[in-house]
Scaffold this active site. Structure first.
Site: not given
Ligand SMILES: Nc1ncnc2c1ncn2[C@@H]1O[C@H](COP(=O)(O)OP(=O)(O)O)[C@@H](O)[C@H]1O
Ligand SMILES: O=P(O)(O)OC[C@H]1O[C@](O)(COP(=O)(O)O)[C@@H](O)[C@@H]1O
Length: 315
Positions: A224, A226-227, A253-254
């Site tokens: 998130g 935190e990076g 994340g994507d």
């Molecule tokens: N609040 C935020 N501020 C800045 N960057 C963010 C924030 N939230 C997520 N990110 C960036 O997006 C990346 C992916 O987010 P994360 O929540 O870890 O993954 P996912 O979306 O797959 O759950 C993080 O490693 C960070 O670099």
């Molecule tokens: O296939 P899953 O795990 O249900 O995730 C789908 C969801 O994840 C997303 O791709 C977003 O993913 P991230 O926030 O991890 O980048 C949404 O657009 C979609 O609704």
């Protein structure tokens, strides 16, 4: 420019609803809502397209609500290799509160039968050799077994593809065992797939080493705001994004996956790849929807990313 195939086995219509504070069990009033054709592979594809790559997309799409997906694919100029299946592609609800907290309610997806599964594997058998990388991202729809998912990953591997994996739960557990070229779990997803928490830095380092030794080339552990940490045989780097105004964290994340793949395929210095990818992910949280919209904002964010090299580097 690279040729990249993204696989979204379980795409979704994301309905993002913005409200001040979510009050469960009460009538809530939203102040904005947006609907997007989405799903992890399609979101990665959009960011990669904005980075200049030639994109093909595949997976399964329900025949009953094709329009928004086909419109996106046409608008983006993606080559469409999705197998159509009976029923509806799922809808995923994203409840975004004013403080940036997001509640996800993700649907199950249509039932994908064995004929459709075989059709996709046959299509991939033909297609995969043309691509520089294949991104496999998101959850599995109903009807897809873990054994089939493993077969898919093994087939891609046999075909020599650079497989980029971003999934969760049991699918991530199976996927890790297939040693993808790059894998990007967040910390919670990794703990869930392992079936136990990763309590401290030493446990994390041992686990990382185990995955790298098993053949994973790039492990990107995101956390998130935190990076993230990027582990490879060459080095361990950490990136801290700048603080940003959060509009929606959906797609962060994507965007990170797309940014990492972009840099890696260009063979540029690792710190540059990580800096840009972290900025792309930070930009994603400032917007609702997917893709790189504001290049000047991206340049500012990039300059503000803080990169550190870890001393316990895995070699
Ligand atoms: N609040 C935020 N501020 C800045 N960057 C963010 C924030 N939230 C997520 N990110 C960036 O997006 C990346 C992916 O987010 P994360 O929540 O870890 O993954 P996912 O979306 O797959 O759950 C993080 O490693 C960070 O670099
Ligand atoms: O296939 P899953 O795990 O249900 O995730 C789908 C969801 O994840 C997303 O791709 C977003 O993913 P991230 O926030 O991890 O980048 C949404 O657009 C979609 O609704």
């Amino acid at each position: 420019m690279a040729k990249i195939l993204t696989l979204t086995l379980n795409p979704a219509l994301d309905l993002t609803v913005s409200l001040d504070t979510l009050r469960p069990g009460q009538v809530n009033r939203s102040h904005a809502q947006h609907s997007h054709a989405a799903g992890k592979g399609l979101n990665v594809a959009q960011v990669l397209a904005d980075l200049g790559h030639a994109i093909s997309v595949a997976g399964f799409l329900g025949r009953d609500n094709l329009q928004p997906f086909e419109a996106l694919i046409e608008w983006r100029g993606f080559a469409d290799h999705f197998v159509r299946v009976p029923g509806e592609t799922r809808s995923n609800l994203k409840l975004v509160e004013a403080d940036g907290r997001v509640t996800d309610i993700n649907g199950q997806g249509p039932v994908v039968d064995v004929a459709a599964q075989s059709a996709l594997l046959r299509r991939l058998e033909q297609l995969v050799p043309e691509f520089d990388a294949v991104v496999v991202a998101g959850s599995l729809p109903r009807g897809i077994t873990l054994a089939w998912f493993e077969q898919l990953l093994q087939q891609l591997r046999r075909q020599g593809a650079k497989v980029v994996l971003d999934t969760s739960g049991e699918a991530l557990r199976v996927g890790l065992a297939c040693a993808p070229w790059l894998v990007k779990p967040n910390l919670e997803e990794l703990a869930e797939a392992l079936g136990h928490p990763v309590p401290d830095a030493a446990a994390r380092q041992a686990l990382v080493q185990q995955l790298l030794d098993a053949g994973v080339e790039h492990l990107v552990l995101s956390n998130g705001g935190e990076g993230l940490s990027w582990y490879s045989h060459g080095a361990t780097l950490h990136a801290q994004p700048p603080a940003v105004q959060v509009a929606s964290t959906v797609g962060a994340g994507d965007s990170l996956v797309a940014g990492m793949l972009h840099g890696l395929l260009q063979d540029e210095p690792a710190a540059q790849t990580l800096r840009r990818a972290t900025a792309i992910a930070a930009q994603a949280v400032t917007q609702v929807g997917f893709g790189i919209r504001d290049r000047e904002q991206l340049a500012r964010l990039q300059a503000a990313v803080h990169i550190t090299e870890h001393s316990e580097a895995s070699r």
